[in-house]
Scaffold this motif. Sequence first.
Motif, PDB file in Angstrom:
ATOM      1  N   GLY A  41       0.796  -1.218   0.000  1.00 26.12           N
ATOM      2  CA  GLY A  41       0.000   0.000   0.000  1.00 26.12           C
ATOM      3  C   GLY A  41       0.825   1.264   0.000  1.00 26.12           C
ATOM      4  O   GLY A  41       0.288   2.362   0.096  1.00 26.12           O
ATOM      5  N   SER A  42       2.147   1.140  -0.134  1.00 30.77           N
ATOM      6  CA  SER A  42       2.975   2.342  -0.057  1.00 30.77           C
ATOM      7  C   SER A  42       3.047   3.082  -1.387  1.00 30.77           C
ATOM      8  O   SER A  42       3.641   4.149  -1.466  1.00 30.77           O
ATOM      9  CB  SER A  42       4.381   1.978   0.433  1.00 30.77           C
ATOM     10  OG  SER A  42       4.944   1.001  -0.408  1.00 30.77           O
ATOM     11  N   GLY A  43       2.479   2.515  -2.443  1.00 34.73           N
ATOM     12  CA  GLY A  43       2.433   3.230  -3.722  1.00 34.73           C
ATOM     13  C   GLY A  43       3.430   2.729  -4.752  1.00 34.73           C
ATOM     14  O   GLY A  43       3.646   3.375  -5.776  1.00 34.73           O
ATOM     15  N   LYS A  44       4.026   1.566  -4.506  1.00 40.92           N
ATOM     16  CA  LYS A  44       5.036   1.038  -5.433  1.00 40.92           C
ATOM     17  C   LYS A  44       4.431   0.738  -6.799  1.00 40.92           C
ATOM     18  O   LYS A  44       4.947   1.168  -7.835  1.00 40.92           O
ATOM     19  CB  LYS A  44       5.670  -0.249  -4.850  1.00 40.92           C
ATOM     20  CG  LYS A  44       6.175  -0.100  -3.422  1.00 40.92           C
ATOM     21  CD  LYS A  44       6.829  -1.348  -2.902  1.00 40.92           C
ATOM     22  CE  LYS A  44       5.911  -2.554  -2.778  1.00 40.92           C
ATOM     23  NZ  LYS A  44       4.850  -2.430  -1.769  1.00 40.92           N
ATOM     24  N   LEU A  54      -0.916   3.788 -17.152  1.00 41.53           N
ATOM     25  CA  LEU A  54      -2.160   3.120 -16.746  1.00 41.53           C
ATOM     26  C   LEU A  54      -2.901   3.945 -15.696  1.00 41.53           C
ATOM     27  O   LEU A  54      -4.070   3.707 -15.428  1.00 41.53           O
ATOM     28  CB  LEU A  54      -1.855   1.721 -16.193  1.00 41.53           C
ATOM     29  CG  LEU A  54      -1.270   0.742 -17.217  1.00 41.53           C
ATOM     30  CD1 LEU A  54      -0.750  -0.509 -16.538  1.00 41.53           C
ATOM     31  CD2 LEU A  54      -2.311   0.395 -18.278  1.00 41.53           C
ATOM     32  N   GLU A  55      -2.178   4.891 -15.083  1.00 44.19           N
ATOM     33  CA  GLU A  55      -2.806   5.815 -14.137  1.00 44.19           C
ATOM     34  C   GLU A  55      -2.341   7.221 -14.470  1.00 44.19           C
ATOM     35  O   GLU A  55      -1.160   7.410 -14.800  1.00 44.19           O
ATOM     36  CB  GLU A  55      -2.375   5.520 -12.693  1.00 44.19           C
ATOM     37  CG  GLU A  55      -2.801   4.175 -12.126  1.00 44.19           C
ATOM     38  CD  GLU A  55      -4.280   4.112 -11.773  1.00 44.19           C
ATOM     39  OE1 GLU A  55      -4.969   5.162 -11.859  1.00 44.19           O
ATOM     40  OE2 GLU A  55      -4.721   3.024 -11.408  1.00 44.19           O
ATOM     41  N   GLY A  56      -3.241   8.179 -14.382  1.00 47.60           N
ATOM     42  CA  GLY A  56      -2.855   9.568 -14.611  1.00 47.60           C
ATOM     43  C   GLY A  56      -2.282  10.177 -13.340  1.00 47.60           C
ATOM     44  O   GLY A  56      -2.244   9.523 -12.288  1.00 47.60           O
TER      45      GLY A  56
END
Lengths: 257, 219, 225
Positions: A41-44, A54-56
Amino acid sequence: MSQPIIEFKNVQKRFGDTTIFDDFSFKVEENEIVSIIGPSGSGKSTLLRILMTLEGIDGGYINVAGESLWHMLWNDRYVPASNKHLHKMREQLGMVFQHFNLFPHMTVKRNITEAPMRVKGLSRQDAEESAEALLELVGLADKAESYPNDLSGGQKQRVGIARALAMRPAILLLDEITSALDPELVDEVLDVIRNLAKEQSFTMLLVTHEMYFAREISDRVCFFDKGKIVEEGVPEDIFSAPREERTQAFLNAYLGQ
Amino acid sequence: MEFGEIVSVLLQGAIVTIKIVAMALPLAAFMAFTFGLVRLYAPAPFKQLSILYIEFFRGTSALIQLYWIYFVLPFFGLSIDAMTAGVIALGLNIGAYGTEVVRGAIQAVPKGQYEASVALNFTSSQRLLRIILPQALVNMIPPFGNLAIELVKATSLVSLITIADLTFKAKSLADMTLQVGEIFVVVLVLYFAMAQCLSLFFRYLEKRLSRGLGRGGMN
Amino acid sequence: MIELNWDWTFVWQVLPMILSAAKVTLLATFLGSLLAICVGLIFALLRRGSSKTVRVTVYWLMEFIRSTPLLVQIFFLYYVMPEFGLSMSPLMTGVIALGVHYGAYLSEVFRSGIEGVDKGQWEASRALNLTSFDTYKDIILPQAIRPMIPATGNYIIAMFKETPQLSAITLLEMLQVAKIIGSENFRYLEPFTLVGILYLVFSVLAAYGIHQIEKRFPKEGFSLK
Ligand SMILES: Nc1ncnc2c1ncn2[C@@H]1O[C@H](COP(=O)(O)OP(=O)(O)OP(=O)(O)O)[C@@H](O)[C@H]1O
Ligand SMILES: [Mg+2]
C-alpha cells in the motif's frame, strides 16, 4: 552526467480522498537498475502504473527520455497529453505484470509477435524470428505453439518477459513479477532477469519482495513508505546498514531477524 | 385430414418460421453489438440513447412492440408489410437483451488484459478488436444461444399479424379439423427440435471458439 | 389522410377502459405467479428426488416447456383441453399456461437456490435426526429463499410482460382492449402507446417492489412459524 531517463518532479497522485503521492520527486539514470521495496500500500505499483500510463497524475511533471510523459507542448504551453502523445511515449516503456496478463486466445508465439507486427509494423517473418530468439533467451523455445493456459506460472511469466522485450523498450517495468508464483518456480524467472541485468543495456525499475534478488542485481535500492522514499542507496548500504528506523523494521520483518 | 398432410402443411409453416429467425437474428446481433459497444465506449448522449433503447424494448413486451410497428407506424406514413414488421420487432426486441450480453461479456474480460494491451502500445481499436472482443465473444456464446432460442419462441407472435408461420398454420388447421391433439403435438415437437438444433450449434461454437481459453485462471 | 398528432381527448376517453383491463392483466399475473411458484417448487424437488427416471423425465419435460413458445402452449390448452372434456375460461387457460411455462423456469432458480445452501446444513440436520420434510421446511428453504428472490422476481416480471399473448385466446386484457378500441376508431397510436407505457410503469414498480422484498428478508434466513 547525462540527463536522467526518468524524472518525477513534485508529482501528486490521489485516489478519491486518499493521497498516494504528495510532492513526489524521483530520478532514474539511463541503464540503471533500481529496486523498489516497501510495505504493502505504499504506492510502489502506482509508481510503475503511472509510468506505464495506466494511471494519470493529479499534479507535477514526469519526464521520460527528456520528454514530458503526461503533458505535451501546445502553443508554447503544457497541456494534458493526447492519446497520440501517450502512444509515442509508450514506445520507450515495457511492463511485466504480477499476474502475467498473457492473451489467452493467442499462442505463445502470437503473444510475442502481435504487438511488434501491429504496433511497430514489423513483417511477420521479422517478428517471428525475433520471437524465436526471445523464447530461446527465456528457455521456452519448445513452447512457441502452446497456449498460455497450458503453461506453468513460471513459464507464463517468462513469456510475459519475452513479450515485453519484443517491443524493445528502453525502460522495463517489473511489478512483483514472482509474487504470484509457487516458490519453486521463482528462480527460473529471476534467472532470466539476472541475465538481462548483466547486459546492462536496459533501464529497469522493479518492485520486488525478493530481498536477496534486489540486493544482487540492483544498482540502487529505494525503500518506499506511504508514498515517500524513506531511504535509498546502493544495496550494500540499505541491506547491511540501513540508517532509518522504518527501513530497519521493514527489513527485520522481511528477512526474519 | 391425413396425418401426413397435416405434417406437410405444418412443415411449410416451419419454413416461414425459420426464414424469420434467419432474418431477425442478424438484425438482433447487429443491434446488440452496436448498442452494447455504444453503451460502453461512446460519449454520454449516445450512451443515453442506448440505455433508452434497451430499457424501452426490455420494459415492454414483444407483442406490443410488434403491434406498434405493424399498426401504428402506418399512421406516420410508414406502411410496412407484416413480414418486415415481424423481423424488425423481433430483431429489436432480442437485440435489446443481446446488448446486455455484449456489455456483460466485455466487462467480464479481466482488467489485466486491457492493461497489457496498453503496455504493448496497441491503439484503442486494436485493443478492442484484437484483445478484448475475441475473449468476450467466447463469454457471449452461451447467453446468445439462449437468446436465439428465445427468438425462435418469439417468432410465434407473428402469427397474430397474419404471417403464415408454424403457429399460424397450426391454429388454422385446428380451426378446420378436429385433430387438434395431433396438430399441436407435432407443432410443439417441431419448435423443440429447432431449439435443440440451435442449442447444439451454439455449444459446438463455444467449443470451437474457446480453444486456448479453457480452464480459466490467471494468464 | 389520417391525423398524425397525438390526440389527448382520445387518450382521456380510452384510458379508463385500458386501466380497467389492467385488472385482468394483473389478476392473470398474480394467479400465474402463484401457480408458477408451486409448479417450480414441485419440479425442483422432483429433480432432487431419489429416482433417476423421475429426475431425467422431469429434466426433459422442463427443457421441452422452456424451449417451445408460450403462445403455442396457450393454444394447446385452449384447443386440446376441451377434447378431454375440460372447458376452461380464457383466464383459467391463460393462468395455467403462464404458471406451467414459468414454473419450468423457476424450478431452475429454486434448484440452484436449494443447492446453494451449504452442504453442512444437510449433514447437521441428518445428525439431528430431522426428517427430510422438516429439513427442507425448517433448515434449507429459509436459507435458500433470499438469494432466490431477485431471479424469481425477474421471471414474474417477464411473465407479466407476456400476458398480452393471452389476447390470442380472446382474454380481455390490456392489449386486446387496446386493439379493439383501435380497430373501432381507426386509431392505434394512442391505445397501443398507452399500453406500452403502462407495461413500462408496472415493470419498473414491480422491480422496485422486488428489491424491497429482498431487503426485508434477513440475510441469515428466518424461521417459519
Ligand atoms: N484504482 C484504485 N482506486 C483506489 N485506490 C487505489 C487504486 N489503486 C491503488 N489504490 C490504493 O493506493 C494505495 C497504493 O497502492 P499500490 O498498489 O501502489 O501499493 P503497493 O505499494 O504496490 O502495494 P502492494 O505491495 O500490496 O502491491 C493503496 O492504498 C491502494 O489501496
Ligand atoms: Mg503492488
